[in-house]
Scaffold this motif. Sequence first.
Motif, mmCIF file in Angstrom:
data_model
loop_
_atom_site.group_PDB
_atom_site.id
_atom_site.type_symbol
_atom_site.label_atom_id
_atom_site.label_comp_id
_atom_site.label_asym_id
_atom_site.label_seq_id
_atom_site.Cartn_x
_atom_site.Cartn_y
_atom_site.Cartn_z
ATOM 1 N N MET A 1 50.136 34.998 46.594
ATOM 2 C CA MET A 1 49.069 35.969 46.842
ATOM 3 C C MET A 1 48.008 35.850 45.750
ATOM 4 N N TYR A 2 46.764 35.918 46.165
ATOM 5 C CA TYR A 2 45.654 36.020 45.219
ATOM 6 C C TYR A 2 44.588 36.874 45.887
ATOM 7 N N LEU A 3 44.444 38.106 45.407
ATOM 8 C CA LEU A 3 43.456 39.026 45.946
ATOM 9 C C LEU A 3 42.431 39.322 44.862
ATOM 10 N N GLN A 4 41.154 39.352 45.231
ATOM 11 C CA GLN A 4 40.120 39.675 44.260
ATOM 12 C C GLN A 4 39.031 40.510 44.904
ATOM 13 N N ARG A 5 38.669 41.608 44.259
ATOM 14 C CA ARG A 5 37.523 42.431 44.624
ATOM 15 C C ARG A 5 36.765 42.750 43.346
ATOM 16 N N LYS A 6 35.548 42.277 43.274
ATOM 17 C CA LYS A 6 34.774 42.380 42.045
ATOM 18 C C LYS A 6 35.608 41.778 40.915
ATOM 19 N N ASN A 7 35.900 42.541 39.861
ATOM 20 C CA ASN A 7 36.667 41.999 38.733
ATOM 21 C C ASN A 7 38.156 42.320 38.820
ATOM 22 N N TYR A 8 38.577 42.912 39.925
ATOM 23 C CA TYR A 8 39.978 43.302 40.097
ATOM 24 C C TYR A 8 40.743 42.178 40.797
ATOM 25 N N ILE A 9 41.824 41.745 40.184
ATOM 26 C CA ILE A 9 42.602 40.612 40.701
ATOM 27 C C ILE A 9 44.072 40.992 40.771
ATOM 28 N N ILE A 10 44.699 40.664 41.902
ATOM 29 C CA ILE A 10 46.154 40.750 42.060
ATOM 30 C C ILE A 10 46.633 39.353 42.417
ATOM 31 N N ARG A 11 47.591 38.853 41.676
ATOM 32 C CA ARG A 11 48.105 37.503 41.939
ATOM 33 C C ARG A 11 49.614 37.464 41.720
ATOM 34 N N ASN A 12 50.250 36.441 42.281
ATOM 35 C CA ASN A 12 51.680 36.266 42.076
ATOM 36 C C ASN A 12 51.985 36.064 40.597
ATOM 37 N N ALA A 13 53.043 36.692 40.135
ATOM 38 C CA ALA A 13 53.528 36.432 38.778
ATOM 39 C C ALA A 13 54.243 35.090 38.756
ATOM 40 N N ASN A 14 54.083 34.344 37.662
ATOM 41 C CA ASN A 14 54.756 33.056 37.534
ATOM 42 C C ASN A 14 55.354 32.929 36.134
ATOM 43 N N SER A 15 55.952 31.786 35.859
ATOM 44 C CA SER A 15 56.662 31.614 34.588
ATOM 45 C C SER A 15 55.740 31.767 33.378
ATOM 46 N N ASN A 16 54.455 31.497 33.562
ATOM 47 C CA ASN A 16 53.509 31.660 32.450
ATOM 48 C C ASN A 16 53.321 33.132 32.071
ATOM 49 N N ASP A 17 53.702 34.025 32.979
ATOM 50 C CA ASP A 17 53.570 35.462 32.728
ATOM 51 C C ASP A 17 54.839 36.069 32.135
ATOM 52 N N LEU A 62 54.015 40.884 40.912
ATOM 53 C CA LEU A 62 52.597 40.545 40.865
ATOM 54 C C LEU A 62 52.003 40.926 39.512
ATOM 55 N N ILE A 63 51.021 40.182 39.091
ATOM 56 C CA ILE A 63 50.250 40.508 37.894
ATOM 57 C C ILE A 63 48.904 41.072 38.336
ATOM 58 N N VAL A 69 41.841 39.559 31.960
ATOM 59 C CA VAL A 69 42.781 40.319 31.135
ATOM 60 C C VAL A 69 43.923 40.885 31.988
ATOM 61 N N PRO A 70 45.169 40.449 31.780
ATOM 62 C CA PRO A 70 46.299 41.083 32.473
ATOM 63 C C PRO A 70 46.488 42.503 31.939
ATOM 64 N N VAL A 71 46.518 43.479 32.849
ATOM 65 C CA VAL A 71 46.605 44.878 32.422
ATOM 66 C C VAL A 71 47.866 45.572 32.933
ATOM 67 N N GLY A 72 48.635 44.893 33.774
ATOM 68 C CA GLY A 72 49.839 45.522 34.288
ATOM 69 C C GLY A 72 50.491 44.684 35.362
ATOM 70 N N GLU A 73 51.399 45.320 36.081
ATOM 71 C CA GLU A 73 52.168 44.615 37.110
ATOM 72 C C GLU A 73 52.316 45.473 38.350
ATOM 73 N N MET A 74 52.499 44.805 39.464
ATOM 74 C CA MET A 74 52.841 45.451 40.726
ATOM 75 C C MET A 74 53.978 44.671 41.360
ATOM 76 N N SER A 75 54.525 45.225 42.418
ATOM 77 C CA SER A 75 55.550 44.511 43.186
ATOM 78 C C SER A 75 55.592 45.074 44.593
ATOM 79 N N TYR A 76 56.127 44.274 45.493
ATOM 80 C CA TYR A 76 56.446 44.809 46.821
ATOM 81 C C TYR A 76 57.756 44.203 47.300
#
Length: 459
Positions: A1-17, A62-63, A69-76
């Motif tokens: 997943m990669y969602l972006q609206r303006k400067n807001y981004i939601i993406r899959n978390a990966n090993s780099n996170d 999700l990150i 700037v990573p500011v938090g996490e989500m999940s589903y």
Amino acid sequence: MYLQRKNYIIRNANSNDAEILCNWWNDGTIMAHAGFPDGLGTTVDKICNELANDSDNTYRRLIIQIGNVPVGEMSYRIIDEKTAEIGIKICVTNYQGNGNGTKFIRMLIEYLFYDMKLDKIILNTNLNNKRAQHVYEKIGFMKTTTHIDSWKNQHGELQSSVDYELNKTDYHGSYHEIDGVGYYLDEDRDFSFLSKYGKVFYIFDGNDSGNISFGLENENNRFFVKVAGAKTINLNNTPSEAIKSLKSAIQVYTNLKHPFLIEMIEHYYVDDLYVAVFKWVDGECLHDHWNFVWRPRNHPDSPYSRFKSLSLDMHMKCFDTVCSFFEYTAKSGYAAIDFYDGSIMYDFENDKITICDIDYYVKSPYINKVGRMWGSPRFMSPEEFEMGAVIDEVTNVFTLGSIAFLFCGNEINKELCEWKASHKLYNVALKAVNADRNKRYQSISDFIVAWNNAKDLDV
């Protein structure tokens, strides 16, 4: 997943996170509401292994980012073919409590409803997490069950939780577009009337005043159009109160028409919306709070920081402009309320200052009827915090003195060591911001005379 609206981004978390997730999950202040006041005590390797098992069809971490700037996490988690459970944590303190969580949740909700074709979203939160509950209920989640003392946290303390659900049929999306420009609004609205001014090139949707504003342009002109009456995402009053406030401001802009004030062109109703149209002014707001989520006020590239880095001569010229408008305001029988750096625009290309927001100005004298009045505490006098206090020209001497510190020093601590102008001018500004109104200059004109005399002594 990669969602972006303006400067807001939601993406899959990966090993780099994994490292940043490990830091967050081991922080008890972040994890307390989840039942882990001492943190999870997990490791980077363990998190990497867990992330490797994530799947779009079962469970996905999700990150969430604002800009880079990573500011938090989500999940589903997929519960069944029509239902998902979600979770969110804003983990960076500076990004909490200013509408960011609402925007991220809406982005994920709309992905799950409209892209993954789900019909229901559920979630659960600690009963003590009042901020989260406010966000969920504002979005439209309905409380279904409260579980009192139903589980224990890491310390063995009984905890309560509350279940929420949101059905697709009950959800009203918040993200919209006009002419390819996105904005957030808590309802669908027909803004087609704006087309007579041209195409939209910018939308200001994050104000708490209840107004949503648009920048529009055609072949010949640019306009700034302020609209009240819609359900804006950060609304602190009601749409009807927003309309009442904007209509009251119309008379202020009419009576205080001035070369350094943004120029109003017309105002009118469109159904249940109230519209005020202004000439567009080039420049940048010195307190562009709608950009703080990705570029804080003290960031070197912010309008505030760039303005603060200008020469003293330029600051003095700008301050003379503000003094001129304040003197005109006082002579016209008005008191400035809610005047701060967000009321000032600066055109860095042409070195020009414009006053852009006087919506809350009132006839002077005015009695403080609310206690803590509107405005930034950096520029507010003691009487603007006191129920029943008189708000008048002497109050605005304090405001103007605070603006002097904004331009020539530090408007927060007002210390001499950060003052760029002469000691004589510092003493004038310091007298203006005396907490005792009887010890201030008793008029704007008196302040300006003292300021100019101090300047002349420096020549």
